[in-house]
Design a protein around this motif. Structure first.
Motif, mmCIF file in Angstrom:
data_model
loop_
_atom_site.group_PDB
_atom_site.id
_atom_site.type_symbol
_atom_site.label_atom_id
_atom_site.label_comp_id
_atom_site.label_asym_id
_atom_site.label_seq_id
_atom_site.Cartn_x
_atom_site.Cartn_y
_atom_site.Cartn_z
ATOM 1 N N LEU A 20 0.814 -1.224 0.000
ATOM 2 C CA LEU A 20 0.000 0.000 0.000
ATOM 3 C C LEU A 20 0.845 1.269 0.000
ATOM 4 N N ALA A 24 -3.173 3.656 -2.896
ATOM 5 C CA ALA A 24 -4.326 2.835 -2.533
ATOM 6 C C ALA A 24 -4.383 1.582 -3.391
ATOM 7 N N GLY A 25 -4.800 0.494 -2.780
ATOM 8 C CA GLY A 25 -4.895 -0.753 -3.516
ATOM 9 C C GLY A 25 -5.994 -1.633 -2.964
ATOM 10 N N HIS A 26 -6.356 -2.638 -3.732
ATOM 11 C CA HIS A 26 -7.381 -3.595 -3.314
ATOM 12 C C HIS A 26 -6.703 -4.923 -3.009
ATOM 13 N N VAL A 30 -2.834 -6.352 -3.725
ATOM 14 C CA VAL A 30 -1.882 -6.596 -2.638
ATOM 15 C C VAL A 30 -1.315 -8.009 -2.765
ATOM 16 N N LEU A 53 -5.647 -7.064 6.901
ATOM 17 C CA LEU A 53 -6.208 -5.738 6.586
ATOM 18 C C LEU A 53 -7.135 -5.258 7.698
ATOM 19 N N ALA A 62 -3.924 1.497 8.461
ATOM 20 C CA ALA A 62 -4.503 1.575 7.117
ATOM 21 C C ALA A 62 -5.958 1.991 7.265
ATOM 22 N N GLU A 64 -9.842 2.109 4.953
ATOM 23 C CA GLU A 64 -10.578 1.801 3.729
ATOM 24 C C GLU A 64 -10.896 3.132 3.064
ATOM 25 N N TYR A 80 -10.927 -0.752 -1.444
ATOM 26 C CA TYR A 80 -9.596 -0.188 -1.574
ATOM 27 C C TYR A 80 -9.110 0.278 -0.207
ATOM 28 N N TYR A 81 -7.810 0.134 -0.005
ATOM 29 C CA TYR A 81 -7.184 0.501 1.262
ATOM 30 C C TYR A 81 -5.992 1.394 0.970
ATOM 31 N N GLU A 82 -5.661 2.222 1.962
ATOM 32 C CA GLU A 82 -4.469 3.054 1.845
ATOM 33 C C GLU A 82 -3.816 3.196 3.213
ATOM 34 N N LEU A 83 -2.558 3.558 3.195
ATOM 35 C CA LEU A 83 -1.829 3.784 4.439
ATOM 36 C C LEU A 83 -2.311 5.039 5.123
#
Length: 117
Positions: A20, A24-26, A30, A53, A62, A64, A80-83
């Motif tokens: 991440l 952002a990623g799903h 990942v 997650l 992280a 959502e 999607y998630y991000e730091l």
């Protein structure tokens, strides 16, 4: 929890946060990042990935996000998630710790000199 008081990350948590770190990623992205980066030697299964997650979100490392890839086919289930800033600091600190261990392994003669291709 602050990065200074947080325990070292689990390998799965480090791998997810590192994935991440680029944005952002799903979940599938990942998993693909970890498999590609490890040359196929590490594979995060869906159970491990989504438990990790959930823990990272609960710990504030992280979050959502609503962000999505506009070029990807629409999938309402894709999350999607991000730091967070805390997550970025935690993965940076863990990377520095791992780098120190790699250097110790190199000093002990366990790793050869890195050669440029």
């Amino acid at each position: 929890m602050t990065p200074a008081t947080a325990p070292p990350l689990t390998p799965a948590a480090f791998q997810v946060l590192l994935a991440l770190a680029g944005g952002a990623g799903h979940g599938y992205g990942v998993m693909a990042f970890v498999e590609q980066t490890s040359g196929g030697t590490v594979r995060l299964g869906p159970g491990t990935l989504y438990r990790t997650l959930a823990r990272l979100v609960a710990d504030g490392l992280a979050t959502e996000t609503e962000g999505a890839d506009p070029d990807a086919p629409h999938d309402a289930r894709r999350r999607y998630y991000e730091l967070t800033a805390l997550g970025r600091e935690a993965v940076r600190r863990e990377a520095e710790l791992l780098a120190a261990f790699v250097e110790a392994a190199r000093t002990a003669g366990l790793l050869g000199e890195r050669r440029c291709a």
